[in-house]
Design an enzyme around this catalytic site. Structure first.
Site, PDB file in Angstrom:
ATOM      1  N   ALA A  35      34.821  45.088  48.831  1.00 59.14           N
ATOM      2  CA  ALA A  35      33.839  44.927  47.754  1.00 59.14           C
ATOM      3  C   ALA A  35      32.637  44.115  48.225  1.00 59.14           C
ATOM      4  O   ALA A  35      32.715  43.333  49.185  1.00 59.14           O
ATOM      5  CB  ALA A  35      34.489  44.232  46.557  1.00 59.14           C
ATOM      6  N   ILE A  37      31.293  41.597  46.988  1.00 59.78           N
ATOM      7  CA  ILE A  37      31.387  40.144  46.812  1.00 59.78           C
ATOM      8  C   ILE A  37      32.075  39.461  47.987  1.00 59.78           C
ATOM      9  O   ILE A  37      31.943  38.244  48.192  1.00 59.78           O
ATOM     10  CB  ILE A  37      32.157  39.815  45.503  1.00 59.78           C
ATOM     11  CG1 ILE A  37      31.976  38.332  45.149  1.00 59.78           C
ATOM     12  CG2 ILE A  37      33.636  40.167  45.640  1.00 59.78           C
ATOM     13  CD1 ILE A  37      32.603  37.944  43.827  1.00 59.78           C
ATOM     14  N   ARG A  60      40.305  51.261  49.508  1.00 60.16           N
ATOM     15  CA  ARG A  60      40.735  52.559  48.979  1.00 60.16           C
ATOM     16  C   ARG A  60      40.294  53.690  49.900  1.00 60.16           C
ATOM     17  O   ARG A  60      41.010  54.658  50.109  1.00 60.16           O
ATOM     18  CB  ARG A  60      40.144  52.743  47.570  1.00 60.16           C
ATOM     19  CG  ARG A  60      40.569  54.016  46.873  1.00 60.16           C
ATOM     20  CD  ARG A  60      39.969  54.067  45.484  1.00 60.16           C
ATOM     21  NE  ARG A  60      38.520  53.916  45.516  1.00 60.16           N
ATOM     22  CZ  ARG A  60      37.743  53.877  44.447  1.00 60.16           C
ATOM     23  NH1 ARG A  60      38.305  53.955  43.240  1.00 60.16           N
ATOM     24  NH2 ARG A  60      36.432  53.741  44.555  1.00 60.16           N
ATOM     25  N   TYR A  81      46.569  49.298  50.910  1.00 60.52           N
ATOM     26  CA  TYR A  81      46.794  47.929  50.448  1.00 60.52           C
ATOM     27  C   TYR A  81      48.227  47.495  50.782  1.00 60.52           C
ATOM     28  O   TYR A  81      48.462  46.372  51.229  1.00 60.52           O
ATOM     29  CB  TYR A  81      46.597  47.824  48.937  1.00 60.52           C
ATOM     30  CG  TYR A  81      45.233  48.204  48.420  1.00 60.52           C
ATOM     31  CD1 TYR A  81      44.098  48.153  49.229  1.00 60.52           C
ATOM     32  CD2 TYR A  81      45.063  48.613  47.097  1.00 60.52           C
ATOM     33  CE1 TYR A  81      42.853  48.495  48.745  1.00 60.52           C
ATOM     34  CE2 TYR A  81      43.818  48.953  46.592  1.00 60.52           C
ATOM     35  CZ  TYR A  81      42.722  48.904  47.422  1.00 60.52           C
ATOM     36  OH  TYR A  81      41.481  49.245  46.932  1.00 60.52           O
ATOM     37  N   LEU A  97      39.634  42.978  43.980  1.00 63.05           N
ATOM     38  CA  LEU A  97      39.633  44.314  43.387  1.00 63.05           C
ATOM     39  C   LEU A  97      39.019  44.291  41.987  1.00 63.05           C
ATOM     40  O   LEU A  97      38.822  43.220  41.399  1.00 63.05           O
ATOM     41  CB  LEU A  97      41.075  44.831  43.304  1.00 63.05           C
ATOM     42  CG  LEU A  97      41.779  45.135  44.625  1.00 63.05           C
ATOM     43  CD1 LEU A  97      43.280  45.290  44.393  1.00 63.05           C
ATOM     44  CD2 LEU A  97      41.194  46.382  45.262  1.00 63.05           C
ATOM     45  N   HIS A 102      43.989  43.627  39.329  1.00 64.55           N
ATOM     46  CA  HIS A 102      44.402  42.310  39.808  1.00 64.55           C
ATOM     47  C   HIS A 102      45.890  42.050  39.605  1.00 64.55           C
ATOM     48  O   HIS A 102      46.578  41.575  40.510  1.00 64.55           O
ATOM     49  CB  HIS A 102      43.602  41.211  39.108  1.00 64.55           C
ATOM     50  CG  HIS A 102      42.209  41.077  39.623  1.00 64.55           C
ATOM     51  ND1 HIS A 102      41.372  40.052  39.224  1.00 64.55           N
ATOM     52  CD2 HIS A 102      41.491  41.821  40.494  1.00 64.55           C
ATOM     53  CE1 HIS A 102      40.200  40.181  39.842  1.00 64.55           C
ATOM     54  NE2 HIS A 102      40.249  41.252  40.600  1.00 64.55           N
ATOM     55  N   LYS A 120      38.300  35.971  40.081  1.00 62.90           N
ATOM     56  CA  LYS A 120      38.262  35.875  38.634  1.00 62.90           C
ATOM     57  C   LYS A 120      37.612  37.125  38.056  1.00 62.90           C
ATOM     58  O   LYS A 120      36.810  37.761  38.742  1.00 62.90           O
ATOM     59  CB  LYS A 120      37.548  34.608  38.165  1.00 62.90           C
ATOM     60  CG  LYS A 120      36.235  34.257  38.831  1.00 62.90           C
ATOM     61  CD  LYS A 120      35.017  35.072  38.627  1.00 62.90           C
ATOM     62  CE  LYS A 120      34.609  35.452  37.252  1.00 62.90           C
ATOM     63  NZ  LYS A 120      33.475  36.442  37.303  1.00 62.90           N
ATOM     64  N   ARG A 190      31.886  47.280  36.281  1.00 62.20           N
ATOM     65  CA  ARG A 190      31.951  46.188  35.301  1.00 62.20           C
ATOM     66  C   ARG A 190      31.929  46.727  33.874  1.00 62.20           C
ATOM     67  O   ARG A 190      32.279  46.008  32.933  1.00 62.20           O
ATOM     68  CB  ARG A 190      30.771  45.227  35.494  1.00 62.20           C
ATOM     69  CG  ARG A 190      30.837  44.367  36.749  1.00 62.20           C
ATOM     70  CD  ARG A 190      29.559  43.572  36.904  1.00 62.20           C
ATOM     71  NE  ARG A 190      29.567  42.658  38.028  1.00 62.20           N
ATOM     72  CZ  ARG A 190      29.288  42.994  39.272  1.00 62.20           C
ATOM     73  NH1 ARG A 190      28.984  44.256  39.549  1.00 62.20           N
ATOM     74  NH2 ARG A 190      29.309  42.104  40.243  1.00 62.20           N
TER      75      ARG A 190
END
Length: 432
Positions: A35, A37, A60, A81, A97, A102, A120, A190
């Site tokens: 990701a 982030i 993935r 994973y 993820l 999560h 988070k 999101r």
């Protein structure tokens, strides 16, 4: 001039942190996801920690994982994973993820005996939070460590802010996190309900979490109001996710907490992107001619003499700007409004004098917060959080922590908000 130099120096080092030699037996991390982030939230902090090495990544899409590994010099790419979790040479996993995944992968990681550093929000709802953080997998001696990476609360500025706050004395607190429109596309995960999307899920752990911690850490007594907006062009009656919200909570001391967040702040309505402000209830500081020590000195500086039949009342307001990204820039602003007034039947509360005292504080390191603790001015919130996770895994004392009760309480607040808003709770994982 010095503040400008400090700002430029810190922000330069965020992107070019110094190389830190690794110790003889560092903890070996695997990353589940490629990701966006990951570089800022984990890889950069890991590069400056002498006890952390990143040895593997899985995504993935294996091709994406391979490209990510090559770009970030991660030596191993796992085909799945689960393959990463099955590797006995991996001690810990970082899981960034989508929210809705999560719970499953945190449980799988714990079952594989891995320590889990979990992005988070930790889970999708309070049901998952109770099951995950009260899992028997975490109870045995030598059990893995699980931490929701609620990084903002590990930063020195937050401790500095809280040093001026009296949780039991708060009358009203407001917090916001406002992401300008254009940063997050409408098609972003999101906004995917199946993956536990929504503005509250994305920003609520910050806005609602800040309120909860300011009020002392407990779950609010009630959620009195929750207003929300759907994505532009989406029929409200059919919408499953929120793009903006304002939620009002009532806490045990009677105080009101207001959380506001959006992923679509119009540029025409620009305001400070993230901030918390706490207003305390009026407090009698001095009654009669009883001022001593620091109180007496403060009154002397203000040119105030308190006589019998008088009292000094203080209303304190404390704010922290940029509590979500305090490493870039922040200010802890403390404003004390004093009133000298008459007391008793004769005085009737008559005001004799009013004055205000203001002060600004900053804490880019623990030294700046008045705490004897390791930390550099260029450490991100994520780096401070990782520091304590490693301390916990190593069995050392943790100076700050975000425990199971904190993660469960955050999930409960999010559920309270969604229920008050008339929106469905985020889906519960079917994984057992």
């Amino acid at each position: 001039m010095a503040s400008i130099v400090g700002f430029l120096s810190r922000n330069w080092q965020f992107f070019s942190p110094p190389t830190v030699p690794k110790g003889p037996q560092p903890l070996r991390f695997g990353v589940i996801s490629a990701a966006n982030i990951v570089p800022m939230a984990f890889l950069s902090p890991a590069s400056t920690h002498p006890e952390v090495v990143v040895t593997a990544v899985a995504a993935r899409d294996p091709a994406r994982a391979a490209a990510f590994a090559k770009k970030h010099k991660i030596p191993n790419v796992k085909e799945s994973y689960q393959a990463l979790l099955d590797d006995p040479d991996i001690d810990c996993v970082y899981i960034p993820l989508p929210n809705g995944l999560h719970y499953e992968w945190a449980v799988r990681a714990l079952r594989a005996g891995k320590h889990v550093y979990l992005e988070k929000p930790a889970v999708s709802n309070a049901i998952e939070a109770e099951k995950l953080f009260n899992s028997p997998l975490l109870k045995d001696p030598g059990a893995p460590v699980l931490l929701e990476a609620a990084h903002s609360w590990f930063y020195p500025a937050w401790s500095r802010f809280m040093s001026f706050v009296d949780p039991a004395g708060i009358e009203r607190a407001t917090s916001n996190m406002l992401v300008p429109t254009g940063f997050i596309a409408d098609s972003d995960i999101r906004y995917d309900y199946a993956l536990a999307g929504g503005a509250m899920m994305d920003t609520g752990p910050y806005t609602m979490g800040a309120l909860r911690l300011a009020f002392g850490g407990g779950v609010p007594v009630s959620c009195e109001k929750a207003e929300w907006k759907p994505l532009p062009g989406v029929d409200r009656a059919k919408a499953e996710v929120d793009a903006a919200y304002e939620v009002h909570f009532r806490f045990a001391n009677g105080g009101l907490g207001i959380a506001r967040g959006t992923l679509k702040m119009p540029l025409s309505e620009w305001e400070m992107p993230n901030r918390i402000e706490v207003v305390h209830k009026p407090r009698v500081m001095v009654a009669g001619a009883g001022a001593v020590g620091d109180e007496a000195e403060e009154l002397r500086k203000a040119g105030v003499s308190v006589k019998d039949g008088q009292e000094v009342v203080r209303v304190r307001t404390v704010s922290l700007s940029f509590f979500v990204m305090p490493y870039v820039y922040h200010t802890v602003h403390v404003q004390d409004e004093y009133t000298l007034r008459e007391t008793g039947p004769a005085g009737g509360g008559k005001t004799v004098k009013k004055w205000t005292k203001k002060a600004d504080h900053k804490a880019y390191s623990w030294k700046g917060a008045g705490v004897d603790q390791p930390g550099e001015v260029y450490w991100l919130t994520y780096r401070h959080c990782l520091e304590q996770f490693i301390n916990k895994v190593r069995g050392r004392e943790t100076k700050q922590w975000f425990g199971a009760e904190d993660s469960i309480a955050t999930a409960k607040m999010l559920d309270m908000a969604y229920e008050a808003a008339g929106l469905k709770l985020r889906p519960t994982s079917t994984y057992e």
